[in-house]
Scaffold this motif. Structure first.
Motif, short mmCIF file in Angstrom:
data_model
loop_
_atom_site.label_atom_id
_atom_site.label_comp_id
_atom_site.label_asym_id
_atom_site.label_seq_id
_atom_site.Cartn_x
_atom_site.Cartn_y
_atom_site.Cartn_z
N UNK A 61 -6.70 60.87 47.68
CA UNK A 61 -7.65 60.01 46.95
C UNK A 61 -8.93 60.77 46.65
N UNK A 62 -9.43 61.54 47.61
CA UNK A 62 -10.66 62.30 47.39
C UNK A 62 -10.45 63.35 46.29
N UNK A 63 -9.30 64.01 46.31
CA UNK A 63 -9.02 65.03 45.30
C UNK A 63 -8.90 64.40 43.92
N UNK A 64 -8.27 63.24 43.83
CA UNK A 64 -8.13 62.57 42.54
C UNK A 64 -9.47 62.07 42.02
N UNK A 65 -10.34 61.60 42.90
CA UNK A 65 -11.65 61.13 42.46
C UNK A 65 -12.51 62.27 41.94
N UNK A 66 -12.42 63.44 42.57
CA UNK A 66 -13.23 64.57 42.10
C UNK A 66 -12.65 65.16 40.82
N UNK A 67 -11.35 65.05 40.62
CA UNK A 67 -10.75 65.57 39.40
C UNK A 67 -10.77 64.57 38.25
N UNK A 87 -2.18 56.54 41.61
CA UNK A 87 -1.62 57.89 41.69
C UNK A 87 -1.58 58.34 43.15
N UNK A 88 -2.61 58.00 43.91
CA UNK A 88 -2.62 58.36 45.34
C UNK A 88 -1.52 57.62 46.08
N UNK A 89 -1.28 56.36 45.73
CA UNK A 89 -0.22 55.60 46.39
C UNK A 89 1.15 56.19 46.04
N UNK A 90 1.34 56.58 44.79
CA UNK A 90 2.60 57.21 44.38
C UNK A 90 2.79 58.52 45.13
N UNK A 91 1.73 59.32 45.21
CA UNK A 91 1.82 60.60 45.92
C UNK A 91 2.12 60.39 47.40
N UNK A 92 1.50 59.39 48.00
CA UNK A 92 1.75 59.12 49.42
C UNK A 92 3.18 58.65 49.64
N UNK A 103 2.12 66.47 43.22
CA UNK A 103 2.38 65.65 42.04
C UNK A 103 1.45 66.15 40.94
N UNK A 104 2.03 66.61 39.84
CA UNK A 104 1.21 67.18 38.77
C UNK A 104 1.03 66.23 37.60
N UNK A 105 1.96 65.31 37.41
CA UNK A 105 1.85 64.39 36.28
C UNK A 105 2.50 63.06 36.63
N UNK A 106 1.85 61.99 36.18
CA UNK A 106 2.40 60.65 36.32
C UNK A 106 2.30 60.02 34.95
N UNK A 107 3.40 59.45 34.48
CA UNK A 107 3.35 58.82 33.17
C UNK A 107 4.04 57.47 33.23
N UNK A 108 3.67 56.61 32.30
CA UNK A 108 4.29 55.30 32.22
C UNK A 108 5.67 55.48 31.60
N UNK A 109 6.65 54.75 32.13
CA UNK A 109 8.02 54.87 31.65
C UNK A 109 8.11 54.51 30.17
N UNK A 110 9.10 55.06 29.51
CA UNK A 110 9.32 54.80 28.09
C UNK A 110 9.57 53.32 27.87
#
Length: 127
Positions: A61-67, A87-92, A103-110
């Motif tokens: 979460x900290x890394x995602x907030x700073x990025x 994204x943090x919940x998905x990564x966890x 995790x480098x990319x998260x996208x919404x399904x088609x």
């Protein structure tokens, strides 16, 4: 000796159900015994989980907030509805299954998948 001991269906049913009941109790005891001596089971932690998972989630979460304020590409993902907490919940969740990568990319399904097109073609759903 060739004759049956009884022809009463209630007695036969009672005997059969008693045998089945005892077999099920024996199987339940065997399963509990296997769970007690299972050598592949990981030891349980008293607080409900290892401290590494919560620390790892906090670090993500900290890394995602700073990025999140850096490139416009990541900001557009947040504006589209994928928040850093999601994204943090998905990564966890992914790390909980033992994946040790990043995790480098998260996208919404088609939204126009084959399942949806099939439902539209068959009149199951309407736009």
């Amino acid at each position: 000796m060739g004759h049956p001991v009884t022809t009463n269906p209630l007695i036969i049913m009672t005997i059969n159900m008693t045998v089945v009941f005892f077999v099920l109790v024996a199987l339940s005891g065997l399963i509990h015994l296997i769970h007690m001596v299972d050598p592949t089971k990981e030891p349980e932690v008293a607080d409900g989980g290892s401290g590494d998972e919560s620390a790892e989630s906090a670090a993500i979460i900290a890394k995602l907030k700073e990025n999140s304020a850096a490139p416009a590409e990541e900001v557009s993902q947040v504006e589209e509805g994928i928040s850093p907490e999601v994204i943090a919940a998905i990564s966890a969740a992914i790390s909980a299954y033992g994946f040790s990568g990043q995790v480098k990319a998260v996208r919404i399904a088609n939204r126009n998948s084959g399942w949806r097109r099939n439902a539209l073609d068959n009149g199951i759903i309407q736009v």
